[in-house]
Design an enzyme around this catalytic site. Structure first.
Site, PDB file in Angstrom:
ATOM      1  N   SER A 466      11.836  89.921  26.682  1.00  0.00           N
ATOM      2  CA  SER A 466      11.517  91.454  27.297  1.00  0.00           C
ATOM      3  C   SER A 466      12.571  92.372  26.674  1.00  0.00           C
ATOM      4  O   SER A 466      12.396  92.817  25.564  1.00  0.00           O
ATOM      5  CB  SER A 466      11.923  91.207  28.804  1.00  0.00           C
ATOM      6  OG  SER A 466      11.516  92.364  29.513  1.00  0.00           O
ATOM      7  N   ASP A 477      11.914  96.937  12.894  1.00  0.00           N
ATOM      8  CA  ASP A 477      10.850  97.986  12.487  1.00  0.00           C
ATOM      9  C   ASP A 477      11.463  99.033  11.666  1.00  0.00           C
ATOM     10  O   ASP A 477      10.965  99.553  11.023  1.00  0.00           O
ATOM     11  CB  ASP A 477       9.775  98.471  13.737  1.00  0.00           C
ATOM     12  CG  ASP A 477       9.080  97.255  14.148  1.00  0.00           C
ATOM     13  OD1 ASP A 477       8.904  96.584  13.531  1.00  0.00           O
ATOM     14  OD2 ASP A 477       8.523  97.523  15.617  1.00  0.00           O
ATOM     15  N   LYS A 491       7.527  87.913  25.667  1.00  0.00           N
ATOM     16  CA  LYS A 491       7.257  88.707  26.988  1.00  0.00           C
ATOM     17  C   LYS A 491       7.171  90.236  26.726  1.00  0.00           C
ATOM     18  O   LYS A 491       8.196  90.903  26.594  1.00  0.00           O
ATOM     19  CB  LYS A 491       8.408  88.572  28.053  1.00  0.00           C
ATOM     20  CG  LYS A 491       8.082  89.386  29.339  1.00  0.00           C
ATOM     21  CD  LYS A 491       9.059  89.250  30.488  1.00  0.00           C
ATOM     22  CE  LYS A 491       9.052  89.968  31.597  1.00  0.00           C
ATOM     23  NZ  LYS A 491       9.204  91.338  31.535  1.00  0.00           N
TER      24      LYS A 491
END
Length: 706
Positions: A466, A477, A491
């Site tokens: 999460s 990224d 998740k």
């Protein structure tokens, strides 16, 4: 139970001996009207406001029934096939029952479950009167979740005979005498038996609601009043109490640990091993005996308002059952759960003549004191705030890089994940969120400049979920740092908590809270961590079994998908360094004996996990132990946290408290092979990043010289 001991939390206590001589039927439990009302109100929310609404119909009813039965008897050793056939006759009626606020179906199943526990455990205790033949060739199935249900009582008796025989053999192989084995197992089974007499209607309702909510999706939950309080404590890392970790041991509620700076520790009146016999409220309230009381009930008696007084009747650790008691008074205070907060350490790594200092920040959860923040408290507690303070300290320590350890961090506050990312990336989008209507919103951090601009690494494992995945994905990224470890949990959904009592305008809490999935989050590159998780840049071996742990292990997990990328500018170019980082890592671990031994232990552990059956033949088992001992002797042992060593056959609460704590301390002090290697990879990153500007400068100088 899933929780062995708690910080003044929730636990279904193992009661003291009281039913051993004459076992009567367990209590018949019935639903309360408010529970049926809470279930109906929850259904209204789940069918209308979930991210992927699932109608409460016959199909969902069948799923709820299956999950409820599995939660009670996951190994299929209690119920008979005839019981299951009877239950499934009602499997299409649960939806109608919830709508008319009738919970008789799950309660009738649970009442039969209690009776089956009493029957089976009583039978197991009777088996201890006989002897077992360990020379015969037979096996015991370790994993029965997909096996057929016993067809008859005789089939069930055979299962339990092998189960008891397996328990006996483990203790026998550990060197225990027959008399000691009988005493140990009789006590173990008696404790399990008496748990059936301590269940309450709240336990049944919580189990049923768990089956209902997880049939919607894996991360939708229902919190009763107690569970809701525990969730609140875990997020704000504080509670009001005496500052003691309690555990049920040897029929008593026992002090396992004293929190530094808490009322219990500061008083000097309590010690580890002391047993709580009674609890009284205020300076002169009646002291109520609590021997045999469930631990969660004792916890609620000990907690209370700040600056109020609680009195404890204590049986000292070194006193016998008939020893002298002492009555102590403690003033409750706010307790900070520092062990669950962000912490820092510095690892010094030698590379030839050079030494790199790597700062490690371990973050167990993305906590945030929502209430304090809502009230405008400037000093409210949160994960990102604590990490920001630690970064200041690490700068002063002149570390070469910062490694964020998110192993087994299951998430928490989404806001904290965004704010934590900002500490390393600065201003910009961090995560995208799509709601049930398909609208995508981009959530950004507004920190003008990063708090740390040096080399960054993130260590993850299968337990990183999460919010941990949001942070790790953003760092990846943006090209800001190297991600190391296992592929994360997967998740990629967002939950919100609804207070059902506020919805119903109840003046007092009685309905509990509902945590339901309302959105799905996506990385800034447009992909999602849902199902696939975050793939590390450099993989490390792990302990988990992906088939049984992780989003992909759920049968109703949302699929992987993607949206358009957000408009963001990379903050680094770690991708260019990855080939060299991987090459250095491969060369280092090939010559690292600790790492190689760790991999061997992991391989052995996975081999044991994949065994579906265990032999009940003593000679075969001793040969297996001899082979294992020989393998361990063939190399210098290390304490790496993977325990392939001798099995004493005991459960945690069957050892002495000192022995149990010693085992726990040994695990804590184990060599963290993965952390060391992750830090080494980050040290390589620092080294390579230093080399890049130097090379660029040389190239520029050559160009100017032409």
């Amino acid at each position: 139970m899933r929780i062995r001991y708690i910080f003044l939390g929730v636990f279904l206590a193992i009661a003291p001996s009281g039913y051993a001589l004459e076992v009567g039927p367990p209590p018949v439990l019935a639903p309360l009207q408010q529970q049926a009302q809470a279930a109906h109100l929850s259904a209204q929310f789940l069918t209308r406001f979930s991210y992927k609404p699932v109608p409460l119909d016959d199909a969902l009813s069948a799923k709820i029934m299956n999950r409820f039965i599995k939660s009670l008897d996951p190994d299929r050793v209690l119920f008979l096939q005839a019981d299951i056939d009877k239950f499934m006759g009602d499997s299409a009626k649960i939806d109608d029952a919830i709508n008319r606020e009738d919970l008789q179906i799950p309660f009738s199943i649970f009442n039969l479950y209690e009776q089956r526990v009493v029957d089976r455990i009583s039978y197991a205790r009777d088996l201890l009167k006989q002897n077992f033949d360990f020379s015969v060739q037979e096996d015991y199935s370790l994993l029965r979740d997909k096996d057929p249900w016993p067809q008859s009582e005789a089939d069930s008796n055979e299962l339990w005979r092998k189960r008891v025989k397996s328990d006996w053999l483990r203790l026998k192989l550990a060197g225990k005498t027959d008399a000691a084995i009988r005493d140990t197992l009789d006590k173990r089974y008696e404790n399990s038996l008496e748990r059936a007499y301590k269940y309450k209607s709240d336990d049944v309702f919580q189990s049923f609601m768990d089956a209902y909510t997880t049939s919607i999706d894996p991360h939708t939950d229902y919190f009763g009043a107690t569970a809701s309080a525990e969730f609140d404590i875990s997020m704000k890392l504080s509670l009001v109490g005496i500052g003691a970790v309690l555990q049920e041991r040897d029929d008593y509620t026992t002090i396992r640990e004293l929190v530094p700076g808490g009322p219990a520790q500061l008083s000097g009146k309590l010690a580890v091993g002391d047993r709580i016999i009674g609890v009284g409220q205020g300076e002169d309230g009646t002291v109520k005996e609590v021997v045999g009381t469930r631990l969660d009930e004792i916890v609620q008696m000990i907690r209370g308002a700040k600056d109020s007084v609680v009195r404890l009747d204590i049986l000292p650790a070194d006193a016998g059952a008939d020893g002298g008691h002492r009555l102590i008074s403690l003033t409750r205070d706010k307790i900070s759960l520092e062990k669950q907060a962000a912490q820092k350490a510095i690892l010094s790594l030698k590379d030839g003549d050079a030494t790199r200092k790597i700062g490690v920040i371990t973050l167990p959860a993305f906590y945030e004191d929502f209430e304090a923040r809502r009230k405008g408290d400037r000093d409210y507690r949160s994960a990102s705030r604590d990490v920001a303070k630690l970064l200041v300290e690490l700068k002063q320590d002149k570390v070469d890089g910062v490694l964020i350890d998110l192993r087994n961090n299951g998430g928490g506050s989404l806001t904290e994940a965004i704010d934590l990312t900002g500490l390393f990336v600065g201003k910009g989008p961090v995560v995208q969120q799509r709601d049930a209507g398909g609208k995508v919103a981009i959530q950004s951090d507004d920190l003008p400049t990063p708090a740390w601009t040096g080399p960054v690494g993130v260590l993850i494992n299968r337990g990183s979920a999460s919010a941990s995945e949001i942070f790790a994905a953003a760092i990846q990224d943006y090209g800001r740092g190297v991600i190391v470890g296992e592929t994360s949990f997967g998740k990629g959904t967002v939950q919100t908590v609804v207070n059902l009592d506020q919805v119903a305008h109840n003046s007092k809490p009685k309905f509990g809270e509902l945590k339901l999935t309302v959105a799905q989050f996506f990385r800034v590159d447009g992909g999602t961590t849902q199902l696939r998780g975050v793939t590390p840049d450099i993989g490390l071996p792990g302990l988990s079994d992906p088939k049984r742990f992780g989003e992909a292990s759920y049968d109703n997990a949302l699929p992987w998908t993607k949206v358009k990328p957000a408009n963001y500018a990379p903050a680094g170019n770690i991708m260019a360094l990855l080939p060299q980082l991987q090459s250095r890592h491969d060369a280092r671990v090939q010559n690292d004996q600790d790492f190689q031994r760790f991999e061997q232990d992991i391989a052995e552990l996975k081999a044991q996990r994949e065994k579906q059956v265990v032999s009940l033949n003593e000679t075969e088992r001793r040969n297996e132990l001899t082979a294992q001992a020989s393998r361990l002797r063939s190399r210098e042992q290390i304490n790496d946290g993977v325990d392939p060593g001798e099995d004493d056959g005991l459960q945690a609460d069957e050892r002495s408290l000192s022995a149990d704590i010693a085992i726990e301390n040994a695990r804590k002090s184990a060599k963290d092979v993965l952390l060391k290697e992750a830090a080494s990879i980050l040290a390589d990153e620092a080294d390579l990043q230093e080399a890049v500007p130097k090379a660029a400068t040389r190239q520029l100088g050559n160009a100017d010289g032409k």
